[in-house]
Design a protein around this motif. Structure first.
Motif, PDB file in Angstrom:
ATOM      1  N   VAL B  32      30.951  49.937  35.683  1.00 40.50           N
ATOM      2  CA  VAL B  32      31.092  51.153  34.891  1.00 40.50           C
ATOM      3  C   VAL B  32      30.618  50.853  33.479  1.00 40.50           C
ATOM      4  N   ALA B  35      32.884  50.293  29.999  1.00 41.67           N
ATOM      5  CA  ALA B  35      34.311  50.212  30.322  1.00 41.67           C
ATOM      6  C   ALA B  35      34.770  48.759  30.335  1.00 41.67           C
ATOM      7  N   TRP B  92      38.052  48.928  36.560  1.00 42.23           N
ATOM      8  CA  TRP B  92      37.480  49.234  35.244  1.00 42.23           C
ATOM      9  C   TRP B  92      38.356  50.236  34.518  1.00 42.23           C
ATOM     10  N   VAL B  94      38.540  53.073  31.679  1.00 40.11           N
ATOM     11  CA  VAL B  94      37.740  54.013  30.878  1.00 40.11           C
ATOM     12  C   VAL B  94      38.691  54.753  29.945  1.00 40.11           C
ATOM     13  N   PHE B 109      38.323  62.476  31.606  1.00 37.92           N
ATOM     14  CA  PHE B 109      37.535  61.244  31.509  1.00 37.92           C
ATOM     15  C   PHE B 109      36.191  61.493  32.177  1.00 37.92           C
ATOM     16  N   ALA B 111      32.610  59.056  33.432  1.00 37.32           N
ATOM     17  CA  ALA B 111      32.028  57.706  33.490  1.00 37.32           C
ATOM     18  C   ALA B 111      30.749  57.755  34.293  1.00 37.32           C
ATOM     19  N   SER B 112      29.986  56.708  34.143  1.00 41.65           N
ATOM     20  CA  SER B 112      28.726  56.570  34.856  1.00 41.65           C
ATOM     21  C   SER B 112      28.832  55.313  35.722  1.00 41.65           C
TER      22      SER B 112
END
Lengths: 448, 296
Positions: B32, B35, B92, B94, B109, B111-112
């Motif tokens: 991630v 993160a 992870w 975030v 939240f 995230a990628s």
């Protein structure tokens, strides 16, 4: 018997004369302090005579002197070490290794009131590197041996006259590296420019105009991207209060300008962003980005002020006890750890850092010490966390504990544990926490 | 006893720094961007906040896929989200973002996600847990992801070449009719002689090359080429060659060739390309013979 009478009289007279001379001599006997002064004056005279003899022996050649040192490290433990490559730079992330931290060779030449120095540095910190670290030409009005010149003008590449640690000779420092604040604000310690420095009695002063891009800087090391110069200066004292106690302290300041780099012009590009994550190109996911004209670079002001002090005391039978400290307030001056760019950030970045250290010699053969240092690269930082914006501290501190065995103050074997606290990691709740950075390092050092 | 244990913990803290793990998480199956990586599985606490909603656009991901978006809404008081792909080395963290206008009290939240190229194909659960300021993680919300094999086309016969390092390697397959399929002839279809009507099915039956990776050292990062037949391939002998067109400044390139017939692995070969491998012409017959296969 009678023929001895004159002799007896003469003998008695001699004894009386000697006694009276002795009493006179006792009455006029110099004390120890005046003898010491006389001895010091004679020694200085002898040194000056030696110097003049040497100069007369080779009137056409300057005196040349070589010196240097090698520091070889073994990093036994590094909490951030990993057998991977940095995805951005391709450099190894493993820090548990052997390395040559510094290998320096300095040549100094003097001739009458002129002087020059040239210093080479080699290290393997980021692969084998050999580079010019210092090169300077100077002219001085000497004040005598073992004393700083009244005035010395220097031009070239030399140490930035700010604070205590920047100017400190590397092998003299017991902790293996400089404190975080000094490394961040004055990376590489050396910069190009012109300097006036000197001293009179306990007073010490230095004023320099520099490029403002030190040798270890991340942007333009050794170059100067703007015409304005950084003005740096230090004024202080260095004196033995009593023979066993020496105090050195000073105030330093810096005012200059840095450069926010502009961006080059860009061409038109077509991009595809898979918005719905289906792996198929759709018209709505194709975007044309028109080229952009170049953006200009901009200069910004930066400044710093610092206070430093060190106290050395010759402890009987043990050796030198040294207490030292330094505190620095700066604006937009970080040039290494968190490079300051107020144009990009939209506000000034206020840096603050300090350190306090103590070291004690344990006879001629050992030395122990510790140093605590603190550095906050941005006193006004904040971040979005959950529903609100909260202050964010990127401050880090390090406690360095060092023990060293030394031989004749030429060779030294040191072991240092650095306990680092920072705000680079995240807890399960998303709050900043320390990201492991502790290190255990052994260093072998020899000065020649 | 407790006092000793406490002292030991303090000593351990001093030595380890009581710090978050500083590993990059690169060996993990899920990564991630931006993160914090934490080794091990996240542990839920009964007092931790819940995940209110989870949004993943597609329930599938390919091994090696980059930048798969994920977003969600967390219960009030949450300050972070923990993401964990079951069977992975760690999870992870975030940091939670601001609430959405539609639910002004609930943090969100986003995230990628990046997936490791070595992620095995099959179904795998992605678990998300909300965390609060007391570092408590709540119950997990999960989403099953179908992990697809990386860049592998479906077909009756699939010959795949994959390699390490960003070099320009080319896959050549000579079919039983003597036609070589490669980057300059991407299909095994040969046009009929003049006067003969073309067979539309022949185009579909012919083998084809899907992609010329790192062509002329324009690096695309794919490092994989496939030649495949969607219909039953012709009987006879197939010759598979690997041509090293250029090492693109790399010192060497390690390659593997796999042949799958009806989904089953029927052949495997591997080798190394060095500077001498780039010599000579790079025509259809170029390269080293990696594999020879006879199909009934």
């Amino acid at each position: 018997m009678a023929r001895y009478l004159p002799s007896r009289k003469a003998g008695l007279g001699l004894v009386a004369t000697l006694l009276s001379v002795g009493q006179l001599a006792q009455a006029q006997a110099p004390d120890a302090a005046s003898l010491a002064r006389e001895l010091a004056a004679l020694r200085a005279e002898v040194a000056e005579l030696k110097q003049s003899v040497l100069e007369r022996r080779s009137p056409q050649l300057p005196n040349l002197r070589f010196s240097g040192f090698v520091q070889a490290d073994a990093v036994l433990r590094h909490a951030a070490s990993e057998d991977q490559l940095d995805q951005g730079t391709g450099m190894p992330l493993n820090e548990t290794r052997f390395l040559i931290r510094r290998a320096r060779l300095r040549a100094e030449a003097t001739y009458a009131f002129l002087g020059a120095a040239f210093e080479l540095d080699g290290n393997t910190t980021s692969g084998p590197v050999a580079r010019i670290l210092g090169a300077e030409v100077s002219a001085r009005l000497a004040a005598g041996p073992d004393r700083p010149p009244y005035i010395m003008a220097t031009v070239g590449l030399f140490k930035i006259p700010f604070g205590r640690e920047v100017l400190q000779y590397d092998p003299d420092r017991l902790p293996l590296e400089r404190s975080s604040v000094v490394r961040a604000l004055f990376p590489g310690e050396f910069d190009l420019g012109v300097q006036l420095s000197g001293g009179w009695r306990p007073l010490r002063y230095a004023l320099a105009a520099l490029n403002g891009e030190p040798a270890g800087e991340v942007g333009f090391p050794g170059r100067d991207p703007n015409a304005s110069k950084d003005f740096v200066g230090r004024i202080g004292v260095d004196s033995r209060i009593v023979p066993a106690l020496r105090l050195a302290a000073g105030v330093s300041g810096l005012y200059g300008s840095g450069l926010h780099p502009g961006a080059p012009a860009t061409k038109d590009v077509l991009t595809w962003r898979d918005d719905n994550d289906d792996g198929v190109v759709q018209p709505s996911e194709i975007q044309a980005l028109a080229g952009s004209a170049a953006t200009p670079s901009q200069s910004f002001a930066r400044s710093a002020i610092g206070l430093d002090a060190s106290l050395s005391w010759e402890v009987p039978r043990l050796g030198t006890l040294e207490l030292c400290g330094e505190v620095i307030w700066a604006v937009n001056l970080d040039r290494l750890l968190w490079p300051a760019d107020p144009v990009a950030a939209g506000r000034d970045l206020r840096e603050f850092g300090w350190y306090l250290g103590v070291s004690q010699e344990l006879t001629r053969y050992a030395r122990i010490g510790l140093r605590y240092d603190f550095y906050d690269p941005d006193a006004d930082d904040s971040e979005q966390r959950g529903g609100g914006r909260v202050p964010l501290s990127r401050a880090a501190d390090t406690l360095a504990v060092v023990a060293a065995a030394q031989y004749a103050r030429v060779g030294r074997l040191s072991i240092e544990y650095d306990h680092n606290r920072n705000a680079l990691g995240r807890t399960s709740g998303g709050a900043p926490t320390t990201l492991g950075r502790d290190t255990l390092t052994v260093r072998a050092q020899m000065v020649f | 006893m407790w006092g000793r244990l406490r002292h030991l913990t303090l000593l351990g803290c001093l030595l380890s720094g009581c710090a978050a793990d500083s590993q990059t998480g690169l060996p993990a199956l899920l990564r991630v961007v931006g993160a914090q990586f934490v080794p091990g599985e996240p542990v839920a606490s009964p007092d931790g906040p819940a995940v209110v909603g989870l949004s993943v656009l597609q329930n599938s991901a390919a091994a090696g896929e980059l930048g798969k978006p994920i977003a969600g809404t967390l219960a009030e008081g949450a300050t972070a989200a923990a993401l964990f792909l079951e069977g992975d080395l760690g999870h992870w963290i975030v940091v939670a973002g601001p609430p959405d206008v539609t639910a002004p009290r609930l943090p969100t939240f986003a995230a990628s996600l990046d997936f490791s190229p070595s992620l095995p194909a099959g179904d795998r659960r992605l678990r998300v847990q909300a965390g609060d300021a007391q570092d408590r993680l709540g119950p997990a919300a999960s989403q099953t992801l179908a992990i697809l094999p990386r860049d592998q086309p479906a077909g009756q016969l699939v010959v795949s070449l994959a390699w390490e390092r960003e070099a320009d390697l080319d896959l050549h397959v000579e079919d039983p009719t003597g036609v070589v399929i490669w980057s300059r002839q991407k299909s095994g279809y040969t046009a009929p002689p003049p006067g003969t009507p073309p067979d539309p099915e022949a185009v579909k039956r012919a083998g084809r090359l899907d992609f010329d990776s790192n062509a002329a050292c324009v690096i695309d990062g794919r490092r994989r080429e496939n030649i495949y037949w969607t219909a039953a391939p012709p009987s006879g002998r197939y010759r598979v060659r690997v041509d090293t067109f250029s090492l693109c400044r790399e010192a060497a390139a390690y390659w593997t060739v796999e042949v799958r017939a009806a989904g089953q692995l029927v052949g495997h070969a591997s080798g190394q390309s060095g500077p001498e491998s780039t010599r000579g012409t790079h025509g259809p017959d170029a390269g080293v013979l990696a594999f020879e296969l006879g199909l009934p």
